[in-house]
Design a protein around this motif. Structure first.
Motif, PDB file in Angstrom:
ATOM      1  N   ALA A 167       7.334   4.634  -5.745  1.00 14.51           N
ATOM      2  CA  ALA A 167       6.109   5.350  -5.379  1.00 14.51           C
ATOM      3  C   ALA A 167       6.138   5.800  -3.935  1.00 14.51           C
ATOM      4  CB  ALA A 167       4.892   4.461  -5.633  1.00 14.51           C
ATOM      5  N   GLY A 185       8.245   9.539  -4.996  1.00 13.34           N
ATOM      6  CA  GLY A 185       7.156  10.302  -5.587  1.00 13.34           C
ATOM      7  C   GLY A 185       7.049  10.106  -7.076  1.00 13.34           C
ATOM      8  N   HIS A 233       6.328   7.623 -10.330  1.00 13.76           N
ATOM      9  CA  HIS A 233       5.631   6.344 -10.517  1.00 13.76           C
ATOM     10  C   HIS A 233       5.722   5.891 -11.960  1.00 13.76           C
ATOM     11  CE1 HIS A 233       2.366   9.163 -11.642  1.00 13.76           C
ATOM     12  NE2 HIS A 233       2.704   9.770 -10.511  1.00 13.76           N
ATOM     13  N   GLU A 285       0.919  12.172   0.307  1.00 11.17           N
ATOM     14  CA  GLU A 285       1.651  12.014  -0.948  1.00 11.17           C
ATOM     15  C   GLU A 285       2.020  10.554  -1.193  1.00 11.17           C
ATOM     16  OE1 GLU A 285       2.265  14.214  -3.376  1.00 11.17           O
ATOM     17  OE2 GLU A 285       0.947  15.552  -2.237  1.00 11.17           O
ATOM     18  N   HIS A 320       0.876   8.449  -4.458  1.00 13.06           N
ATOM     19  CA  HIS A 320       1.820   7.827  -5.387  1.00 13.06           C
ATOM     20  C   HIS A 320       1.682   6.313  -5.382  1.00 13.06           C
ATOM     21  CE1 HIS A 320       3.574  11.603  -6.324  1.00 13.06           C
ATOM     22  NE2 HIS A 320       4.134  11.800  -5.132  1.00 13.06           N
ATOM     23  N   SER A 353       0.767   4.214  -8.693  1.00 16.73           N
ATOM     24  CA  SER A 353       1.668   3.160  -9.170  1.00 16.73           C
ATOM     25  C   SER A 353       0.936   1.831  -9.301  1.00 16.73           C
ATOM     26  CB  SER A 353       2.849   3.011  -8.206  1.00 16.73           C
ATOM     27  OG  SER A 353       3.633   4.181  -8.201  1.00 16.73           O
TER      28      SER A 353
END
Length: 762
Positions: free
Chosen positions: A25, A29, A31, A319, A323, A327
């Protein structure tokens, strides 16, 4: 950012699914979803450093985390970070906290200055009216351990942290929280994770030499940032698996900054904290350091700018935050926060008072209007604490709420004012010229509930007032006062004995009064005075006159109200004065080149005539917005006829923008004391525009119908206007400007004139 194992306490086999999910994550990026096992959802710790106003940037980072659905499971804070973190742990959002910070009057909060309409009438003179206010103890001057006791800050923290008043373990807050302080005695770090939350936040924020230390048990606590300004170890110990940090604290000075004494001292003072930060920073998986060095650490008015600095500094991590949140939520949903912000009131089974010596529990609770078993909300308690503090009995009135055996105890912690205070400042204006302003207030020296107040302006034209006050009742509403007042004032132009010129007005007046205070802002009194009034020529008299002296017995009733929020450049409130008095000449004499003649020799049938004075004045201020304040008011003066001798002393003086004495009737466009009047009716108006912080533009316009003293010409009208600038400086208000209006050149005074005043007035 750290990229190796973030779960060292657990076995690799057990944590492999977590490590893979979180690492993926954070860095790729992607997950993926893994099946549930016995391992709990990984937790996030948020670490917020100290940094004064710079700490507001933390909110921008928190805001971006909120937008990406990432909420910390644990929070630690130091100094300003403790306030942001502690309040966020209650369930406030980043936006609501920013709104709270915007609403606070930070100059007042950081100076312990409360609005003067919340200060008892008898103490208004001493509040915010001097450069120095030093306690005297056993014939010594004591320098306070800090500039700020924390009265306003503590009351604010108590108000906004009210929902947590019944939570003694900070692990029980909606988001578990801990903050750090430093023990001044041992110079060791102290972790605060239980007790009364506002106390913990206030202690962690107590910058040495600015805020006074706070004693807890045997510890003397100040700002935790002295030894640790980034509490990453503590958040790991609380149970955080992933650490996100925001650091806005001091960074080491470069060689250029170390060329100054201030830079060297700062580097030495923060050396230990800097070394500690380098180690603690290694524990952070994500560390964000907003750029705030170009903004002052006391610039709380820059809240919006600081917020955006934090938001922009966090934007590159958007980001990763998204993520990471996805996750973690795929692994297990985060439980919703417990909502405690809706708590309103508490019932205290017991109320305890600490720190009081001169004032009884009954007096204190009587002022507060509180008793055990009463339902109390935060608005009521905050207002009552302000009311008690405004009585000026205490340097600080704090409170804490202690849960004990399924009940709540309200503990009032009072720090009594020193019984002797010394005040000092400087002053200059066109009329009094340069002088030193000094004051002394001593309580309970002669008897219990007594006070000696001395105020003076030592200059060519002086002022001196001494009051010996004996309060009669416990709550100090009723008083008996013996007083002495003396002054010397210049009257720039006055008709005396058929001549006109500069005259020195001198007054020596002992007296006695009975007073009753009504609420905080109103006072009425019955007064009896013996007045010795001298008019001394400051010119060569055509008839050889040197002085006229009258001694009068005067009785009067006075009602006063003062609800303005501050003496200088007020934003709101009113000042009202009502006076009804009578005087009669008891003896008098005239000095001239021919000798000294008593009043009984002036005429065969001379008989002193009693005269009466009625006077009322009011000025009301209100703000149309945060920058513009309007003021409107009026004046009414009526003086009955008196004998020919007393007429020389029964006048009032018209002119000026600030009063010189009790006989001053203010009017823009005239010098102070420029005209002598018997009767008057007038209106005054004022507009104050705050151009920038503490810099004011003032526009004044006045109109009066008046009956001039020593004249049989009947009523005439006078109008005047003025414009000036004012600045609230470290030595008091500085005002300067120009005015137009007045009698003109027939008095030897110009129609256009300037004025200036510097420092606090008598």
């Amino acid at each position: 950012m750290k990229t190796f194992s973030i779960f060292p306490a657990l076995s690799f086999r057990m944590l492999f699914p977590k490590i893979l999910a979180i690492t993926t994550a954070l860095f790729s990026g992607i997950h993926p979803v893994f099946p549930q096992d016995t391992i709990q959802r990984p937790t996030i710790g948020l670490v917020l450093s100290g940094g004064g106003a710079h700490g507001i940037a933390h909110l921008g980072i928190i805001k971006l985390m909120e937008e990406e659905g990432l909420r910390p499971d644990y929070i630690t804070g130091v100094s300003m970070g403790s306030i942001i973190g502690g309040m966020y742990s209650l369930g406030y959002s980043a936006d609501s906290l920013l709104g709270i910070l915007r609403s606070i009057d930070w100059p007042d909060a950081l100076s312990d200055r409360i609005s003067e309409d919340r200060v008892i009438f008898t103490e208004k003179e001493f509040v915010n009216n001097s450069i120095l206010a030093l306690p005297l103890t056993k014939n010594k001057i004591r320098i306070p351990p800090g500039l700020i006791k924390g009265q306003v800050i503590e009351n604010l923290l108590g108000f906004y942290a009210w929902p947590a008043a019944d939570i003694s373990e900070f692990s029980g807050l909606p988001i578990p929280f801990s903050c750090l302080a430093t023990d001044l005695i041992t110079y060791k770090k102290v972790e605060l994770n239980k007790g009364y939350l506002p106390d913990a936040m206030r202690v962690s924020f107590a910058v040495p030499s600015i805020f006074t230390p706070l004693r807890m048990d045997s510890l003397l606590l100040v700002d935790g940032g002295l030894v640790r300004n980034f509490a990453a170890s503590e958040v790991k110990e609380m149970g955080a698996d992933i650490v996100i940090g925001s650091y806005v604290g001091f960074n080491a000075n470069g060689e250029e900054d170390l060329q100054t004494l201030g830079g060297i001292i700062q580097q030495i003072a923060m050396f230990r904290s800097l070394e500690d930060f380098r180690k603690e920073a290694l524990l952070a998986d994500i560390l964000i350091s907003p750029y705030v060095d170009d903004l002052p650490v006391t610039g709380f008015e820059n809240a919006d700018t600081l917020f955006m600095r934090g938001y922009r500094a966090a934007s590159p991590f958007r980001e990763k935050f998204r993520h990471l949140a996805d996750s973690l939520n795929n692994y297990a949903e985060q439980l919703p926060l417990k909502n405690i912000l809706t708590k309103t009131g508490y019932i205290f089974q017991k109320i305890e008072v600490k720190g009081n010596k001169n004032y009884s529990d009954r007096q204190i609770l009587g002022v507060l209007g509180l008793e055990a078993g009463m339902a109390v909300d935060k608005y009521m308690l905050s207002e009552r604490i302000d009311l008690l503090f405004g009585k000026a009995w205490f340097e600080k009135v704090g409170y804490s709420i202690i849960p004990r055996n399924d009940s709540l105890i309200l503990v009032l912690d009072c720090i009594e004012k020193p019984e002797a205070m010394l005040y000092g400042s400087v002053h200059y204006d066109n009329s009094l010229l340069f002088g030193l302003k000094a004051g002394l207030s001593v309580k309970n020296l002669i008897t219990q509930r007594s006070a000696i107040n001395i105020s003076s302006l030592v200059a060519k034209y002086y002022r001196l007032r001494t009051d010996l006050v004996q309060y009669i009742d416990e709550n100090q509403r009723y008083s008996a006062t013996a007083s002495v007042y003396a002054e010397k004032t210049l009257i720039p132009s006055m008709e005396l004995g058929g001549d006109r010129g500069r005259v020195i007005y001198r007054n020596f007046s002992p007296g006695f009064s009975l007073g009753k205070r009504i609420g905080l802002n109103n006072m009425m009194s019955l007064n009896l005075n013996f007045e010795n009034l001298d008019l001394i020529t400051d010119y060569v008299s055509d008839v050889g006159l040197k002085s006229m002296t009258g001694r009068y017995l005067t009785g009067n009733f006075r009602y006063q109200a003062n609800t303005i929020d501050r003496k200088h450049f007020p934003d709101k409130g009113s000042i009202l004065n009502l006076y009804a008095g009578t005087s009669k000449l008891s003896s008098g004499n005239v000095k001239s080149d021919a000798g000294n003649i008593s009043y009984s020799d002036l005429a065969e049938d001379f008989s002193p005539q009693r005269f009466y004075i009625l006077r009322g004045s009011i000025m009301h201020y209100f703000s149309t917005n945060s920058l513009v304040t309007l003021g409107f008011g009026g004046e009414l003066l009526y003086t009955t006829d008196s004998d020919d001798f007393s007429e020389q002393h029964s006048f009032y003086s018209l002119g000026g923008t600030e009063p010189l004495n009790d006989r001053s009737v203010l009017m823009a466009g005239l010098h102070p004391n420029e005209m002598q009047i018997k009767n008057a009716f007038g209106f005054r108006s004022e507009m104050d525009i705050e151009l920038i912080k503490d810099l004011h533009l003032t526009i004044m316009a006045d109109f009066f119908a008046l009956d001039e003293a020593f004249s049989d010409g009947g009523y005439l009208t006078r109008a005047g206007a003025g414009i000036g600038v004012g600045y609230m400086s470290a030595i008091g208000p500085v005002k300067a400007g120009v005015m137009a209006g007045g009698p003109g050149n027939d008095d030897g005074l110009s129609w256009l004139k300037g004025y200036i005043s510097i420092g606090y007035r008598f």
